[in-house]
Enzyme design. Sequence first.
Site, PDB file in Angstrom:
ATOM      1  N   HIS B  56       0.851  -1.184   0.000  1.00 35.79           N
ATOM      2  CA  HIS B  56       0.000   0.000   0.000  1.00 35.79           C
ATOM      3  C   HIS B  56       0.894   1.242   0.000  1.00 35.79           C
ATOM      4  O   HIS B  56       2.075   1.181   0.341  1.00 35.79           O
ATOM      5  CB  HIS B  56      -0.897  -0.008   1.241  1.00 35.79           C
ATOM      6  CG  HIS B  56      -2.023  -1.004   1.180  1.00 35.79           C
ATOM      7  ND1 HIS B  56      -3.132  -0.949   1.980  1.00 35.79           N
ATOM      8  CD2 HIS B  56      -2.200  -2.089   0.381  1.00 35.79           C
ATOM      9  CE1 HIS B  56      -3.954  -1.937   1.692  1.00 35.79           C
ATOM     10  NE2 HIS B  56      -3.410  -2.660   0.734  1.00 35.79           N
ATOM     11  N   GLU B  58       1.081   3.804   1.988  1.00 30.91           N
ATOM     12  CA  GLU B  58       1.672   4.183   3.281  1.00 30.91           C
ATOM     13  C   GLU B  58       2.838   3.256   3.640  1.00 30.91           C
ATOM     14  O   GLU B  58       3.851   3.702   4.188  1.00 30.91           O
ATOM     15  CB  GLU B  58       0.619   4.127   4.398  1.00 30.91           C
ATOM     16  CG  GLU B  58      -0.548   5.103   4.199  1.00 30.91           C
ATOM     17  CD  GLU B  58      -1.712   4.500   3.418  1.00 30.91           C
ATOM     18  OE1 GLU B  58      -1.502   3.558   2.629  1.00 30.91           O
ATOM     19  OE2 GLU B  58      -2.844   4.979   3.604  1.00 30.91           O
ATOM     20  N   CYS B  86      -5.767   2.099   5.809  1.00 30.13           N
ATOM     21  CA  CYS B  86      -6.468   0.876   6.219  1.00 30.13           C
ATOM     22  C   CYS B  86      -5.855   0.414   7.550  1.00 30.13           C
ATOM     23  O   CYS B  86      -4.824   0.927   7.979  1.00 30.13           O
ATOM     24  CB  CYS B  86      -6.331  -0.197   5.136  1.00 30.13           C
ATOM     25  SG  CYS B  86      -4.759  -1.102   5.176  1.00 30.13           S
ATOM     26  N   CYS B  89      -2.138  -0.282   7.444  1.00 24.90           N
ATOM     27  CA  CYS B  89      -1.281   0.908   7.349  1.00 24.90           C
ATOM     28  C   CYS B  89      -1.335   1.726   8.632  1.00 24.90           C
ATOM     29  O   CYS B  89      -0.319   2.248   9.087  1.00 24.90           O
ATOM     30  CB  CYS B  89      -1.665   1.713   6.125  1.00 24.90           C
ATOM     31  SG  CYS B  89      -1.330   0.800   4.601  1.00 24.90           S
TER      32      CYS B  89
END
Lengths: 160, 160
Positions: B56, B58, B86, B89
């Site tokens: 992801h 992040e 999410c 993260c």
Amino acid sequence: MRYQPQKQYMDAAIEDVKTHTSLNEGGPFGACIVKDGEIISVAHNTVLRDHDPTKHAEINAIIKASQELKNHDLSGCVIYSTTEPCPMCFSAIHWANIDHIVYGTDISDVKKLGFNELDISNETMKDLGKSSLTISRDFEKEACQKLLNYWVSHSNKQLY
Amino acid sequence: MRYQPQKQYMDAAIEDVKTHTSLNEGGPFGACIVKDGEIISVAHNTVLRDHDPTKHAEINAIIKASQELKNHDLSGCVIYSTTEPCPMCFSAIHWANIDHIVYGTDISDVKKLGFNELDISNETMKDLGKSSLTISRDFEKEACQKLLNYWVSHSNKQLY
């Protein structure tokens, strides 16, 4: 038929922590990913070695497995973790579409050692997030607790 | 004095998604890590490009920043995310000791697009996990929503 966890896979996760001088590489945590009775990846925590806060055992095992299968989708896989996956790892396991988590010691057992845990259990993450993951806890817990004790007695250990 | 989020850092996160043909590399999400007014890292989601469910925006930004600073501890940093991180993260941000999350659109905005989100808000993660992270929501939300719309209109988009 419900999946029956097998000792050999947790043993592989524990062994991976004890070898590779991994007690200096990060926390005392191991993981093993299995598909159709075959080990796809085994890994340990390398946060300190890699200067990377995301490199928990489960994340390392997911990365290795997805590279091995050349697919971000690990449907049909089971992950064994020596300790209950933290919320980061639980969520990564969800994103990877892994079916089943099998773990030994609890997040609360590890919090006692001094790690800066977000103290949210896998059951809570599953319920709140409406995840379909299956969770088996307390599997080979005594052996996993011994691994934590081994780390506690280790002179070079480092919290993070 | 409370930290005041700045538009230029969110813009950097948005730009990183729109360049690098990143709409084919993963979901339409960007992140930027700032320390003492300086950008340390900018990254986008590369789940599809890397065959890696953990990549992801992040996580990529945290990995880049910790490599840049050669330290798994990103204390003193702020992370800008185009969408609410999410739970994976959020937890990675906690582990990295980042002080402050600034985000635009919500997890619920993205769930509508069809992503298989664990629908647990950052506020819930913070409260349950007793995290000291500061969270600023709805920052440059319109620009972040435009980024999602841009992705929706993109012919090569792929859910995962």
